[in-house]
Scaffold this motif. Structure first.
Motif, PDB file in Angstrom:
ATOM      1  N   LEU A 130       0.598  -1.106  -0.099  1.00 35.97           N
ATOM      2  CA  LEU A 130      -0.031   0.030   0.140  1.00 35.97           C
ATOM      3  C   LEU A 130       0.901   1.236   0.113  1.00 35.97           C
ATOM      4  O   LEU A 130       1.721   1.337   0.808  1.00 35.97           O
ATOM      5  CB  LEU A 130      -1.044   0.164   0.913  1.00 35.97           C
ATOM      6  CG  LEU A 130      -0.363  -0.216   2.453  1.00 35.97           C
ATOM      7  CD1 LEU A 130      -0.118   1.444   3.222  1.00 35.97           C
ATOM      8  CD2 LEU A 130      -1.351  -0.583   3.514  1.00 35.97           C
ATOM      9  N   THR A 156       1.338  -3.196   8.099  1.00 33.58           N
ATOM     10  CA  THR A 156       0.262  -2.508   7.529  1.00 33.58           C
ATOM     11  C   THR A 156      -0.456  -2.170   8.270  1.00 33.58           C
ATOM     12  O   THR A 156      -1.973  -0.680   7.395  1.00 33.58           O
ATOM     13  CB  THR A 156       0.196  -2.589   5.837  1.00 33.58           C
ATOM     14  OG1 THR A 156       0.089  -4.200   6.435  1.00 33.58           O
ATOM     15  CG2 THR A 156       1.527  -2.541   5.597  1.00 33.58           C
ATOM     16  N   GLU A 157      -1.387  -2.862   8.953  1.00 36.26           N
ATOM     17  CA  GLU A 157      -3.041  -2.865   9.368  1.00 36.26           C
ATOM     18  C   GLU A 157      -2.833  -1.546  10.194  1.00 36.26           C
ATOM     19  O   GLU A 157      -4.106  -1.368  10.540  1.00 36.26           O
ATOM     20  CB  GLU A 157      -3.365  -4.468  10.201  1.00 36.26           C
ATOM     21  CG  GLU A 157      -4.051  -5.196   8.871  1.00 36.26           C
ATOM     22  CD  GLU A 157      -4.498  -4.889   8.215  1.00 36.26           C
ATOM     23  OE1 GLU A 157      -5.536  -4.335   8.314  1.00 36.26           O
ATOM     24  OE2 GLU A 157      -4.820  -5.522   6.534  1.00 36.26           O
ATOM     25  N   TYR A 201      -8.714   3.727   5.145  1.00 33.35           N
ATOM     26  CA  TYR A 201      -9.132   3.927   3.891  1.00 33.35           C
ATOM     27  C   TYR A 201     -10.163   2.796   4.395  1.00 33.35           C
ATOM     28  O   TYR A 201     -10.847   2.409   3.583  1.00 33.35           O
ATOM     29  CB  TYR A 201      -7.901   2.803   3.276  1.00 33.35           C
ATOM     30  CG  TYR A 201      -8.560   2.213   2.234  1.00 33.35           C
ATOM     31  CD1 TYR A 201      -9.183   2.583   0.994  1.00 33.35           C
ATOM     32  CD2 TYR A 201      -8.630   0.805   1.836  1.00 33.35           C
ATOM     33  CE1 TYR A 201      -9.910   1.484   0.341  1.00 33.35           C
ATOM     34  CE2 TYR A 201      -8.547  -0.351   1.166  1.00 33.35           C
ATOM     35  CZ  TYR A 201      -9.547   0.303   0.215  1.00 33.35           C
ATOM     36  OH  TYR A 201     -10.160  -0.475  -0.725  1.00 33.35           O
ATOM     37  N   TYR A 222      -4.175  -2.358  -0.134  1.00 31.91           N
ATOM     38  CA  TYR A 222      -3.588  -2.721  -0.647  1.00 31.91           C
ATOM     39  C   TYR A 222      -3.199  -3.264  -2.687  1.00 31.91           C
ATOM     40  O   TYR A 222      -4.418  -3.813  -2.992  1.00 31.91           O
ATOM     41  CB  TYR A 222      -3.653  -4.657  -0.699  1.00 31.91           C
ATOM     42  CG  TYR A 222      -3.291  -4.787   1.243  1.00 31.91           C
ATOM     43  CD1 TYR A 222      -2.440  -4.225   1.547  1.00 31.91           C
ATOM     44  CD2 TYR A 222      -4.073  -4.918   2.238  1.00 31.91           C
ATOM     45  CE1 TYR A 222      -1.671  -4.488   3.184  1.00 31.91           C
ATOM     46  CE2 TYR A 222      -4.177  -4.618   3.882  1.00 31.91           C
ATOM     47  CZ  TYR A 222      -2.566  -4.256   4.171  1.00 31.91           C
ATOM     48  OH  TYR A 222      -2.536  -4.751   5.363  1.00 31.91           O
ATOM     49  N   GLY A 253      -4.009   3.767   1.418  1.00 32.68           N
ATOM     50  CA  GLY A 253      -4.510   2.764   2.479  1.00 32.68           C
ATOM     51  C   GLY A 253      -5.033   1.201   1.338  1.00 32.68           C
ATOM     52  O   GLY A 253      -4.936   0.370   2.118  1.00 32.68           O
ATOM     53  N   ARG A 279      -3.959   3.103   6.028  1.00 29.33           N
ATOM     54  CA  ARG A 279      -5.100   1.722   5.328  1.00 29.33           C
ATOM     55  C   ARG A 279      -6.246   2.022   7.416  1.00 29.33           C
ATOM     56  O   ARG A 279      -6.944   0.904   6.088  1.00 29.33           O
ATOM     57  CB  ARG A 279      -3.754   0.758   6.112  1.00 29.33           C
ATOM     58  CG  ARG A 279      -4.271  -1.093   6.223  1.00 29.33           C
ATOM     59  CD  ARG A 279      -4.828  -1.139   4.562  1.00 29.33           C
ATOM     60  NE  ARG A 279      -5.563  -2.274   4.591  1.00 29.33           N
ATOM     61  CZ  ARG A 279      -6.303  -2.829   3.661  1.00 29.33           C
ATOM     62  NH1 ARG A 279      -6.477  -1.419   2.205  1.00 29.33           N
ATOM     63  NH2 ARG A 279      -7.678  -3.895   4.126  1.00 29.33           N
ATOM     64  N   ARG A 295       2.397  -5.398   2.549  1.00 30.35           N
ATOM     65  CA  ARG A 295       2.156  -6.092   3.408  1.00 30.35           C
ATOM     66  C   ARG A 295       2.547  -7.734   3.907  1.00 30.35           C
ATOM     67  O   ARG A 295       2.217  -7.824   5.807  1.00 30.35           O
ATOM     68  CB  ARG A 295       0.439  -6.903   2.406  1.00 30.35           C
ATOM     69  CG  ARG A 295      -0.527  -7.202   3.458  1.00 30.35           C
ATOM     70  CD  ARG A 295      -2.154  -7.858   2.954  1.00 30.35           C
ATOM     71  NE  ARG A 295      -2.685  -8.448   4.357  1.00 30.35           N
ATOM     72  CZ  ARG A 295      -4.054  -8.401   3.569  1.00 30.35           C
ATOM     73  NH1 ARG A 295      -4.144  -8.582   2.387  1.00 30.35           N
ATOM     74  NH2 ARG A 295      -4.960  -9.034   4.618  1.00 30.35           N
TER      75      ARG A 295
END
Length: 178
Positions: free
Chosen positions: A86, A162-163, A171, A129, A127, A168, A157
């Motif tokens: 992302l 990234t979470e 998004y 993927y 954000g 992210r 990722r």
């Protein structure tokens, strides 16, 4: 008109179609924040750039015949682009010539493959993927637009952080509420 479909997982090269036969509508793309438009001139791209406050641009050509280091070097670059990632900025591409594939994750974590060709403008929200590869033609010339100075920070990722990324989370919130 954009061609989008669910990605078929198999052992074929990433540059093959991977067409599951399940088409994805423009509405489904919009539901996950994707902006697509067919535009026949740079003048019309410039209007969108002004409307969306894009201040910078550059051009990129990926061509197996002219890429520095040859086709092997291009394939190495494509492997990097094809790693799921992302960005913290929108990703905006206007295809001047050639073609390629953007794969994006939908809200069920399924891959959607989007074929981009000459005159296609595609905007991926910050954000989301995604990943990119060329078609088997191994050629694309694209205009890249930026809101600020060009920066290329891909957050992969697979790295596992990234979470919790602010962009992210924003998004995910936008597609749940949208």
């Amino acid at each position: 008109m954009v061609r989008a479909y669910y990605y078929k997982e198999d052992d074929e090269p990433m540059t093959n179609l991977h067409d599951s036969g399940e088409n994805v509508s423009i509405q489904e793309l919009e539901n996950i924040g994707i902006f697509y438009k067919s535009i026949n001139s740079l003048e019309n791209v410039d209007k969108i750039a002004i409307d969306r406050n894009y201040k910078n641009r550059d051009y990129i050509t990926l061509d197996s015949k002219t890429f520095p280091g040859g086709e092997e070097s291009l394939n190495n670059k494509l492997n990097i682009f094809f790693t799921e990632h992302l960005h913290e900025d929108e990703e905006i591409r206007y295809i001047i010539d050639g073609n390629g594939f953007f794969d994006v994750r939908n809200n069920n974590d399924k891959w959607i493959r989007i074929l981009v060709e000459k005159n296609d403008l595609l905007i991926l929200p910050a954000g989301i993927y995604h990943r990119f590869t060329l078609t088997n033609n191994k050629f694309v010339k694209a205009l890249r637009l930026f809101k600020d100075e060009p920066k290329w920070i891909a957050l992969n990722r697979i790295d596992g952080n990234t979470e919790s990324n602010k962009y992210r989370k924003e998004y995910i919130s936008s597609i749940i509420q949208g």
